[in-house]
Design a protein around this motif. Structure first.
Motif, PDB file in Angstrom:
ATOM      1  N   ASN A  60       0.840  -1.192   0.000  1.00  0.00           N
ATOM      2  CA  ASN A  60       0.000   0.000   0.000  1.00  0.00           C
ATOM      3  C   ASN A  60       0.882   1.251   0.000  1.00  0.00           C
ATOM      4  N   ALA A  61       0.829   1.949  -1.120  1.00  0.00           N
ATOM      5  CA  ALA A  61       1.729   3.094  -1.289  1.00  0.00           C
ATOM      6  C   ALA A  61       1.453   4.194  -0.278  1.00  0.00           C
ATOM      7  N   ALA A  62       0.190   4.358   0.081  1.00  0.00           N
ATOM      8  CA  ALA A  62      -0.150   5.412   1.033  1.00  0.00           C
ATOM      9  C   ALA A  62       0.513   5.132   2.379  1.00  0.00           C
ATOM     10  N   ALA A  63       0.407   3.896   2.807  1.00  0.00           N
ATOM     11  CA  ALA A  63       1.004   3.548   4.097  1.00  0.00           C
ATOM     12  C   ALA A  63       2.513   3.721   4.044  1.00  0.00           C
ATOM     13  N   ALA A  65       4.232   5.624   2.025  1.00  0.00           N
ATOM     14  CA  ALA A  65       4.584   7.042   1.923  1.00  0.00           C
ATOM     15  C   ALA A  65       4.495   7.702   3.295  1.00  0.00           C
ATOM     16  N   MET A  66       3.475   7.313   4.041  1.00  0.00           N
ATOM     17  CA  MET A  66       3.312   7.933   5.353  1.00  0.00           C
ATOM     18  C   MET A  66       4.482   7.566   6.249  1.00  0.00           C
ATOM     19  N   ARG A  67       4.873   6.330   6.171  1.00  0.00           N
ATOM     20  CA  ARG A  67       5.944   5.863   7.041  1.00  0.00           C
ATOM     21  C   ARG A  67       7.285   6.460   6.656  1.00  0.00           C
ATOM     22  N   THR A  68       7.554   6.557   5.395  1.00  0.00           N
ATOM     23  CA  THR A  68       8.889   6.931   4.935  1.00  0.00           C
ATOM     24  C   THR A  68       9.011   8.351   4.409  1.00  0.00           C
ATOM     25  N   ASN A  69       7.890   9.000   4.185  1.00  0.00           N
ATOM     26  CA  ASN A  69       7.925  10.330   3.561  1.00  0.00           C
ATOM     27  C   ASN A  69       8.517  10.295   2.164  1.00  0.00           C
ATOM     28  N   SER A  71       7.595   8.892  -1.874  1.00  0.00           N
ATOM     29  CA  SER A  71       6.549   8.268  -2.688  1.00  0.00           C
ATOM     30  C   SER A  71       7.046   7.805  -4.050  1.00  0.00           C
ATOM     31  N   GLN A 125       0.627  17.644  -0.439  1.00  0.00           N
ATOM     32  CA  GLN A 125      -0.152  16.727   0.387  1.00  0.00           C
ATOM     33  C   GLN A 125       0.160  15.275   0.059  1.00  0.00           C
ATOM     34  N   ARG A 126       0.413  15.026  -1.212  1.00  0.00           N
ATOM     35  CA  ARG A 126       0.651  13.638  -1.611  1.00  0.00           C
ATOM     36  C   ARG A 126       2.129  13.280  -1.560  1.00  0.00           C
ATOM     37  N   GLN A 127       2.895  14.102  -0.922  1.00  0.00           N
ATOM     38  CA  GLN A 127       4.327  13.859  -0.741  1.00  0.00           C
ATOM     39  C   GLN A 127       5.043  13.518  -2.026  1.00  0.00           C
TER      40      GLN A 127
ATOM     41  N   ASP B   6      13.328  12.383   7.394  1.00  0.00           N
ATOM     42  CA  ASP B   6      14.243  12.071   6.294  1.00  0.00           C
ATOM     43  C   ASP B   6      14.049  12.980   5.086  1.00  0.00           C
ATOM     44  N   ARG B   7      13.176  13.913   5.184  1.00  0.00           N
ATOM     45  CA  ARG B   7      12.889  14.697   3.994  1.00  0.00           C
ATOM     46  C   ARG B   7      14.153  15.337   3.452  1.00  0.00           C
ATOM     47  N   ARG B  13       6.494  20.182   8.161  1.00  0.00           N
ATOM     48  CA  ARG B  13       5.083  20.264   7.820  1.00  0.00           C
ATOM     49  C   ARG B  13       4.275  20.052   9.078  1.00  0.00           C
ATOM     50  N   PRO B  59      -3.214  18.971   5.270  1.00  0.00           N
ATOM     51  CA  PRO B  59      -3.398  17.580   5.693  1.00  0.00           C
ATOM     52  C   PRO B  59      -2.519  16.648   4.876  1.00  0.00           C
ATOM     53  N   ALA B  61      -1.973  13.778   2.744  1.00  0.00           N
ATOM     54  CA  ALA B  61      -2.869  12.963   1.912  1.00  0.00           C
ATOM     55  C   ALA B  61      -2.614  11.476   2.073  1.00  0.00           C
ATOM     56  N   ALA B  62      -1.375  11.111   2.298  1.00  0.00           N
ATOM     57  CA  ALA B  62      -1.054   9.692   2.447  1.00  0.00           C
ATOM     58  C   ALA B  62      -1.772   9.136   3.676  1.00  0.00           C
ATOM     59  N   MET B  66      -4.777   6.443   3.610  1.00  0.00           N
ATOM     60  CA  MET B  66      -4.645   5.178   4.300  1.00  0.00           C
ATOM     61  C   MET B  66      -5.845   4.941   5.211  1.00  0.00           C
ATOM     62  N   GLN B 125      -1.688   0.774  -6.033  1.00  0.00           N
ATOM     63  CA  GLN B 125      -0.941   1.023  -4.803  1.00  0.00           C
ATOM     64  C   GLN B 125      -1.251   2.389  -4.215  1.00  0.00           C
ATOM     65  N   ARG B 126      -1.483   3.330  -5.083  1.00  0.00           N
ATOM     66  CA  ARG B 126      -1.716   4.688  -4.592  1.00  0.00           C
ATOM     67  C   ARG B 126      -3.196   4.960  -4.377  1.00  0.00           C
TER      68      ARG B 126
END
Lengths: 358, 358
Positions: A60-63, A65-69, A71, A125-127, B6-7, B13, B59, B61-62, B66, B125-126
DNA sequence: CTGTTAGCGCATTCAT
DNA sequence: ATGAATGCGCTAACAG
């Protein structure tokens, strides 16, 4: 051939936990296998891989992305997808990014500043990891703020903005000077210019080149001949019509901007003016049309695929951690001579009627 | 202080928690304000709004995707962004989706099946909420599987696929019949056809129409005159050259497919053939070129903006929960007559040299 | 009306 | 080499 279609829509998506369960390992192990970690025994790796395949597991890309920042996604913002200039940028950038494991998503704002800001927010928002940006205007505090807020690496295309980002520019000045001087060499003294507003770099550069070229040849500047307020097909059509439907009509026209040029060409045809007998024409950008138009049109051309490729490379550098001051690169243009330019007055003087056997 | 995590170039943000802290409310309240819930007192709403603005809160989005499994994002897959046919689809769909609060992200596969599958996976995935899909081929088990795997509403463009999804088709058969019959009416008996492979719907329909039209007029079918294997500029160029550089060359050509037509046109010009004296020509799709070419070209035209709009509407219906069987819609095409068709043999017979004054 | 709480799916640290 | 535990930022269910 077993079709496990429990539900017509919205099939179940396997999670990492289900894979772990199926492979009889922990979720951590599955995650490590997915990431290609070397600290995994071959046996369990195979077991996990098998489970993933059986459940057709897709992380799951959203998860993630959230974890790792991160995408692994790049956004491309352009004013108008249907304009060849911009679609070529996309086509040039995509393979470069794709080869590096990034997906390129293109967004067309239809030259709407509000949508451009929407996109910048959405990207944030979508990183999205990086952005290639071709904004329609150069003004607007809100726009600048939006661009500043992006927070990820960004490459700007052919716009002068108070930002500290890498940029890829097109050369407009020399090409336009060459075009104008070419017309002057053929004996033209009244040359009409149709291009984008001076509020953005391309229009500014082109107008400046036009004025400089005219001045250098000692020709008078008639502001009425300079149309620099808009863009697009209809704009090119309307301005050409306005310019040609008057006593003091120019003997030559330069229509710079891809759709603009196309509109101008149609206007001249529908007025029954023949090129180059009644009016000489220099176009720009729409390299598909130039060679096949009747007659073939002399054009200012630039390689926008290359612009896209270079922008993508700049971006990849930053994505891979390359540091350093903002880089600026200027891409050459050239004038391709064809059959649309001739000496003025070779047509039926004072008349707009098409001559010849037609 | 793991503020920036890690950004790469990340500014900090603000999170919902920080906004809650600043506004002295709970995160739940902030979430409700962000969602525009009515069950909030005006006082706290203002307080929260103020905090959001001050921290320039966006907000994540990831995280939201999720949590909710909704991303308010639609993906558009097309074979080639630089092809006007497809970029118009994007331009037509975008405003419709945008007005409904969805962002449209366009992905161009460059006619690469592997990339198309990549995109489908990425979309899944997204958690893209829906997809508009124009795949380059109709074969490929992996492709079909990928399309089946997209678990979200999907609209397919002009392809016959063993899927149970809404589709928007273009009408090709009637338009092609009209074009062929038009040429036959002018006296042509040997008519060359350059179009896409019969493995995809457009090519199949067009070839079928061509054969039917020839048969209905009692004309013989010469398979050598039918070129249905590829697409693109170079393809149109090469096939036209091959067709015209032979003793039994056709007296008329139909080049269907936008870039294909453009290539054919260039080939004819570079061969020095004049249209319609040496060869009649019917093109397709590239509506910008048709009217301005020399001479203006008779073309098969279709409104791909409308196709994009309709596909977007279909998709929105599904996104809003409209149920029911898959819908199929066929969009009309038309033949626009111009100056590129004439009776055969009006040129210098047996010669490929351009005639007239030039 | 608003606070509290419990995950969503994943990557990662710290144990073993 | 692997398991257990811990949030990432957010929404929603349930209490008050």
């Amino acid at each position: 051939m077993d079709e496990n279609r429990d539900r017509p829509t919205g099939q179940h998506r396997a999670t990492i936990r289900e894979v772990a369960l199926a492979a009889e390992v922990s979720t951590g192990t599955v995650s490590r296998v997915a990431a290609g970690s070397p600290r995994i025994s071959e046996a369990t790796r195979q077991r996990v891989l098998k489970a993933m395949k059986e459940l057709s597991y897709q992380p799951n890309a959203a998860a993630r992305a959230m974890r790792t920042n991160v995408s692994r996604t790049v956004g491309l913002l352009i004013p108008d997808l249907t304009c060849p200039i911009f679609s070529r940028v996309a086509a040039g950038a995509e393979p470069v990014l794709s080869a590096a494991g990034y997906m390129l998503f293109t967004y067309s704002s239809n030259r709407n500043a509000a949508r451009e800001i929407d996109f910048l927010n959405a990207a944030r928002q979508r990183q999205m990891d990086g952005m290639i940006v071709s904004v329609s205007g150069e003004g607007g505090a809100e726009m600048i703020e939006g661009l500043r807020g992006v927070g990820s690496p960004m490459v700007v295309l052919d716009r002068e903005l108070p930002l500290d980002t890498d940029s890829v520019f097109n050369e407009h000045y020399q090409a336009m000077r060459t075009a104008v001087e070419h017309l002057i060499a053929f004996g033209h003294r009244r040359i009409g210019l149709i291009c984008a507003t001076e509020k953005i770099r391309p229009g500014r550069e082109r107008c400046r080149a036009y004025r400089d070229a005219m001045g250098a040849s000692g020709l008078p500047l008639d502001p009425w001949l300079i149309r620099a307020t808009g863009q697009g097909h209809d704009y090119g059509h309307a301005e050409a019509q306005s310019l040609m439907l008057t006593r003091g009509a120019p003997t030559a026209l330069i229509s710079a901007g891809s759709d603009t040029f196309c509109g101008t060409l149609r206007a001249l045809r529908s007025l029954g003016l023949s090129i180059p007998e009644d009016v000489s024409l220099v176009g720009a950008d729409d390299i598909e049309i130039g060679p096949v138009a009747g007659p073939a049109i002399t054009m200012i051309e630039r390689d926008m695929f290359e612009a896209g490729r270079l922008a993508a490379r700049f971006l990849l550098d930053r994505l891979e951690g390359v540091d350093g001051p903002a880089r600026r690169l200027i891409l050459d243009s050239r004038v391709v001579m064809r059959q649309s330019v001739a000496a003025p007055g070779s047509g039926v003087s004072g008349s707009h009627l098409r001559h010849g056997t037609g």
